[in-house]
Write a protein that holds these residues in place. Structure first.
Motif, PDB file in Angstrom:
ATOM      1  N   UNK A 152      -7.241   9.059  -5.795  1.00 42.38           N
ATOM      2  CA  UNK A 152      -7.353   8.797  -4.322  1.00 42.38           C
ATOM      3  C   UNK A 152      -8.634   8.784  -3.744  1.00 42.38           C
ATOM      4  N   UNK A 153      -9.438   9.687  -3.983  1.00 39.27           N
ATOM      5  CA  UNK A 153     -10.963   9.583  -3.353  1.00 39.27           C
ATOM      6  C   UNK A 153     -11.647   8.429  -3.740  1.00 39.27           C
TER       7      UNK A 153
ATOM      8  N   UNK B  32      -9.884   5.975  -1.606  1.00 38.28           N
ATOM      9  CA  UNK B  32     -10.512   5.898   0.042  1.00 38.28           C
ATOM     10  C   UNK B  32     -11.913   5.531   0.137  1.00 38.28           C
TER      11      UNK B  32
ATOM     12  N   UNK C 112       0.813  -1.278   0.083  1.00 36.62           N
ATOM     13  CA  UNK C 112       0.046  -0.004  -0.013  1.00 36.62           C
ATOM     14  C   UNK C 112       0.812   1.334   0.123  1.00 36.62           C
ATOM     15  N   UNK C 113       1.954   1.204   0.599  1.00 34.56           N
ATOM     16  CA  UNK C 113       2.915   2.558   0.512  1.00 34.56           C
ATOM     17  C   UNK C 113       3.308   2.869  -0.823  1.00 34.56           C
TER      18      UNK C 113
ATOM     19  N   UNK D 158      -4.266  18.214 -10.181  1.00 33.89           N
ATOM     20  CA  UNK D 158      -4.398  17.634  -9.325  1.00 33.89           C
ATOM     21  C   UNK D 158      -5.786  16.701  -9.057  1.00 33.89           C
TER      22      UNK D 158
ATOM     23  N   UNK E 126       0.876   8.222  -9.688  1.00 33.47           N
ATOM     24  CA  UNK E 126       1.422   9.224 -10.561  1.00 33.47           C
ATOM     25  C   UNK E 126       2.205   9.084 -11.787  1.00 33.47           C
ATOM     26  N   UNK E 127       2.705   7.839 -11.556  1.00 35.36           N
ATOM     27  CA  UNK E 127       3.585   7.133 -12.720  1.00 35.36           C
ATOM     28  C   UNK E 127       2.569   6.867 -13.921  1.00 35.36           C
TER      29      UNK E 127
ATOM     30  N   UNK F 127       0.964   5.990  -4.095  1.00 37.00           N
ATOM     31  CA  UNK F 127       1.203   7.219  -4.543  1.00 37.00           C
ATOM     32  C   UNK F 127       1.903   7.285  -5.640  1.00 37.00           C
ATOM     33  N   UNK F 128       3.487   6.610  -5.544  1.00 35.44           N
ATOM     34  CA  UNK F 128       4.130   6.597  -6.593  1.00 35.44           C
ATOM     35  C   UNK F 128       3.523   6.012  -7.939  1.00 35.44           C
TER      36      UNK F 128
ATOM     37  N   UNK G  24      -5.101  13.025  -9.952  1.00 29.48           N
ATOM     38  CA  UNK G  24      -4.875  12.314  -8.959  1.00 29.48           C
ATOM     39  C   UNK G  24      -5.684  12.201  -7.863  1.00 29.48           C
ATOM     40  N   UNK G  25      -6.319  13.281  -7.538  1.00 29.95           N
ATOM     41  CA  UNK G  25      -7.344  13.496  -6.255  1.00 29.95           C
ATOM     42  C   UNK G  25      -8.498  12.492  -6.727  1.00 29.95           C
TER      43      UNK G  25
END
Lengths: 192, 214
Positions: free
Chosen positions: A119-120, A123, A68-69, A112, A76-77, A72-73, A115-116
């Motif tokens: 992520x949303x 989540x 999971x960590x 953004x 974005x890639x 983000x990477x 990406x947002x």
């Protein structure tokens, strides 16, 4: 499946990405000076959002369970390469459209809102179909906000505005008023 | 001489080239998390850590990174630092982390940070790059804090959660809601325009007086 229309309307109006989450403000303030370019940019962004939503779902389901960590990477890639890929595709298929899009296409990477969105959607644990509907709502909502602001700005060029307030200050205040108007949509669902 | 130069790089970010008020960069986190002063400061600290860390790395590796893929390299370096910041905040201040929510990962897409890598860190030695990053981040933090403080005072009647108005104060709820962010930043930018306008007017007057005198 019942909540699909809700997800769509929510992303489109009630939780509009630009006017309530403040995502994608750079293109919102930067390129909203003409109706035509803003509509085009909005459509391109919607398309990238759709592709990103699919990729994010695939990554979340098959890859990121184990790490999971790296989320983000990875996101974005994926976004950067999707934008690059779409750029090449459009260049090959329709050079005219490619020229019309110009610099806006690569700039979508640093938007953004994309990406947002990824992520949303993660989540909130959206599935495949929900993710696509969410992306569609968010993308059209982004286009709507962009086109509204561009229309108001084109109109304001014809009127006599004090020199002091012209530029970003005025755009932000217009956006504030738009955002207030969109707050009215929050009442859509409270009764049900 | 050397110290002067780095001092210069540090100071320019705070006022003359302030990333938010003058260059209008990094707007998304700027508006989204500034509904209270404490959130604004947490966001400022996280951005500062990411900006300084990635500026240092980018500047140190500036001769190694191939020019064609530099943007992707910068993004990956930035994303790494953001992940570190994200997990650190989660461990140290879970409450603030929860309030900032998705906006911590979104530091990656903050155009201010990528902009500094491209415009400054990838061209200058490490020391100058770090000073520039510190200055820009302080300017960003200043902007975040002033916006957060104004919105919290007007929208909540408090600063850092401490009430500063009497019970009779009617909070402007709109200030802590999204429109308040747009309006407050608009008004602050208006003040900046006014300063600039006055300064230009003053300089023009001085120039005219000098011409007239000569």
């Amino acid at each position: 499946m019942d909540n699909l229309p809700w997800i769509f309307i929510s992303a489109l109006l009630v939780n509009n990405f630009v006017l309530t989450y403040f995502l994608g403000l750079c293109p919102f303030l930067g390129v909203s000076n003409s109706l035509e370019t803003s509509a085009r940019l909005g459509l391109a962004t919607t398309f990238v959002m759709l592709v990103t939503a699919v990729c994010a779902w695939v990554l979340n389901t098959y890859v990121l369970i184990h790490a999971p960590y790296l989320r983000l990477i990875c996101f974005i890639v994926v976004i950067a390469s999707t934008v690059q890929f779409i750029e090449m595709l459009i260049k090959k298929l329709s050079p005219a459209l490619f020229r019309a899009m110009g610099i806006f296409l690569p700039l979508i990477t640093t938007n953004c809102a994309i990406l947002g969105l990824a992520i949303f959607a993660t989540n909130r644990g959206y599935g495949f179909v929900e993710g696509i509907v969410y992306a569609l709502g968010a993308g059209i909502g982004f286009t709507l906000a962009l086109v509204l602001l561009a229309g108001l700005r084109e109109e304001s060029e014809l009127s006599n505005i004090p020199k002091l307030i012209q530029g970003t200050a005025m755009n932000l205040i217009i956006a504030g008023v738009l955002s207030m108007a969109f707050m009215g949509f929050a009442g859509l669902f409270s009764s049900s | 001489m050397k110290t002067n130069e780095s001092y210069e790089e540090f100071v320019k970010g705070i006022w003359r080239d302030n990333p938010v008020f003058v260059q209008v960069l990094g707007m998304c986190p700027m508006l989204a998390v500034t509904n209270s002063a404490i959130n604004a400061i947490a966001m400022g600290m996280a951005s500062m850590f990411v900006l300084v860390g990635s500026s240092f790395l980018v500047s140190a590796f500036r001769h190694v990174i191939p020019k064609q893929v530099r943007i992707s390299c910068f993004i990956i370096i930035i994303a790494t630092f953001v992940t570190i910041a994200d997990y650190t905040l989660l461990a140290l201040v879970p409450k603030v982390h929860k309030e900032l929510g998705a906006f911590i990962p979104l530091i990656v897409a903050n155009c201010l940070i990528l902009g500094r890598q491209e415009a400054f860190a990838s061209r200058y030695p490490t020391k100058l790059a770090v000073m520039d990053a510190l200055g820009m981040a302080s300017g960003f933090m200043l902007a975040l804090f002033s916006l957060g403080a104004v919105r919290e005072i007007l929208g909540d009647g408090a600063l850092f959660g401490i009430r500063i108005f009497s019970e009779n104060f009617e909070p402007w709820i709109v200030m802590i809601l999204p429109p308040g962010g747009f309006l407050t930043l608009g008004v602050i930018l208006l003040f900046f325009n006014w300063f600039k306008y006055k300064k230009d007017e003053f300089l023009a007057d001085v120039a005219k007086a000098e011409r007239g005198g000569g």
